[in-house]
Scaffold this active site. Structure first.
Site, PDB file in Angstrom:
ATOM      1  N   HIS A 153       5.068  -4.075  -6.388  1.00 19.12           N
ATOM      2  CA  HIS A 153       4.141  -3.520  -5.405  1.00 19.12           C
ATOM      3  C   HIS A 153       3.688  -4.632  -4.455  1.00 19.12           C
ATOM      4  O   HIS A 153       2.779  -5.399  -4.796  1.00 19.12           O
ATOM      5  CB  HIS A 153       2.912  -2.925  -6.094  1.00 19.12           C
ATOM      6  CG  HIS A 153       3.168  -1.639  -6.804  1.00 19.12           C
ATOM      7  ND1 HIS A 153       3.125  -0.419  -6.166  1.00 19.12           N
ATOM      8  CD2 HIS A 153       3.477  -1.389  -8.102  1.00 19.12           C
ATOM      9  CE1 HIS A 153       3.392   0.537  -7.037  1.00 19.12           C
ATOM     10  NE2 HIS A 153       3.610  -0.021  -8.214  1.00 19.12           N
ATOM     11  N   CYS A 202       8.489   0.446  -5.581  1.00 22.80           N
ATOM     12  CA  CYS A 202       8.410   0.840  -6.987  1.00 22.80           C
ATOM     13  C   CYS A 202       9.332   2.041  -7.237  1.00 22.80           C
ATOM     14  O   CYS A 202      10.532   1.933  -7.045  1.00 22.80           O
ATOM     15  CB  CYS A 202       6.968   1.097  -7.393  1.00 22.80           C
ATOM     16  SG  CYS A 202       6.745   1.106  -9.202  1.00 22.80           S
ATOM     17  N   GLU A 212       1.904  -4.315  -1.866  1.00 22.55           N
ATOM     18  CA  GLU A 212       0.538  -4.020  -1.435  1.00 22.55           C
ATOM     19  C   GLU A 212      -0.488  -4.429  -2.476  1.00 22.55           C
ATOM     20  O   GLU A 212      -1.689  -4.452  -2.194  1.00 22.55           O
ATOM     21  CB  GLU A 212       0.398  -2.527  -1.098  1.00 22.55           C
ATOM     22  CG  GLU A 212       0.318  -1.592  -2.286  1.00 22.55           C
ATOM     23  CD  GLU A 212       1.658  -1.254  -2.923  1.00 22.55           C
ATOM     24  OE1 GLU A 212       1.693  -0.341  -3.759  1.00 22.55           O
ATOM     25  OE2 GLU A 212       2.667  -1.903  -2.579  1.00 22.55           O
TER      26      GLU A 212
END
Length: 213
Positions: free
Chosen positions: A194, A82, A196
């Protein structure tokens, strides 16, 4: 041998999801701002949440630029996510009372998305670069984005001749305009989304990176 990954802790916000995701795909993970640990790790994960300039200020206060530069000079892997990707470029048009230059690893300026709805928040497909190692097995999946700014113009000239195989692999996405969604460039890789927070597809991408360490 289990890969050792440092998640660079420089005050960028909640990074626990990144730690958990990397642990889930088999890495030994340490969240720290310790420079020696960041230099010694097999991989360095650079998160980023919020304003570009605030992130750069935090990175500088933690000695992050020197750590990243030293790792890359030695061919040691770094993954930015990001705003952790955005700071790898020259700079940003994002408003700030204390403008900061980026790290300049890649040429280009982070600019506001030209879309009717900003921020770009949600799941989007990407156009993975041919031969991408990061996106192996998830080329057609969706990933989770939360951002208002991105790099729309990739201006780095690809190497030719004997060095053509080292050309950066650039992955694109679209929200209003086309923008750079990920880059793989030798030891330096980064994603605007992202991983994750991108479910199984994101975990696979992180696993691909951890396995490469």
């Amino acid at each position: 041998m289990t890969a050792r990954v440092v998640v660079l802790d420089y005050g960028s916000g909640n990074v626990r999801s990144g730690v958990r995701a990397l642990q889930h795909v088999g890495a030994t993970v340490e969240l720290t701002s310790d420079r020696a640990a960041a230099l010694a790790a097999d991989g360095l994960f650079v998160p980023g949440v919020g304003n570009f300039h605030a992130c750069m200020a935090g990175l500088r206060a933690a000695g992050g630029p020197l750590v990243i530069e030293t790792r890359l000079a030695g061919g040691r892997p770094v993954l930015g996510v990001c705003v952790g990707m955005q700071v790898m470029f020259d700079g940003s048009d994002e408003p700030s009372e204390s403008p900061q230059e980026g790290l300049g690893e890649w040429p280009g300026t982070v600019a506001r998305l030209k879309a009717d709805v900003v921020p770009h928040m949600g799941w989007s497909t990407v156009r993975a670069a041919e031969g991408s190692a990061l996106f192996a097995g998830v080329e057609d999946e969706r990933f989770y984005f939360v951002h208002s700014y991105a790099v729309a113009d990739w201006t780095m000239e690809p190497p030719t001749g004997h060095f053509a195989a080292l050309a950066p692999r650039v992955t694109w996405a679209t929200h209003g305009n086309d923008f750079v969604a990920a880059v793989e460039n030798g030891p330096l890789a980064a994603t605007q989304f992202h991983p994750e927070k991108s479910g199984e597809a994101g975990l696979t991408l992180l696993e691909n990176w951890v396995r490469s360490l």
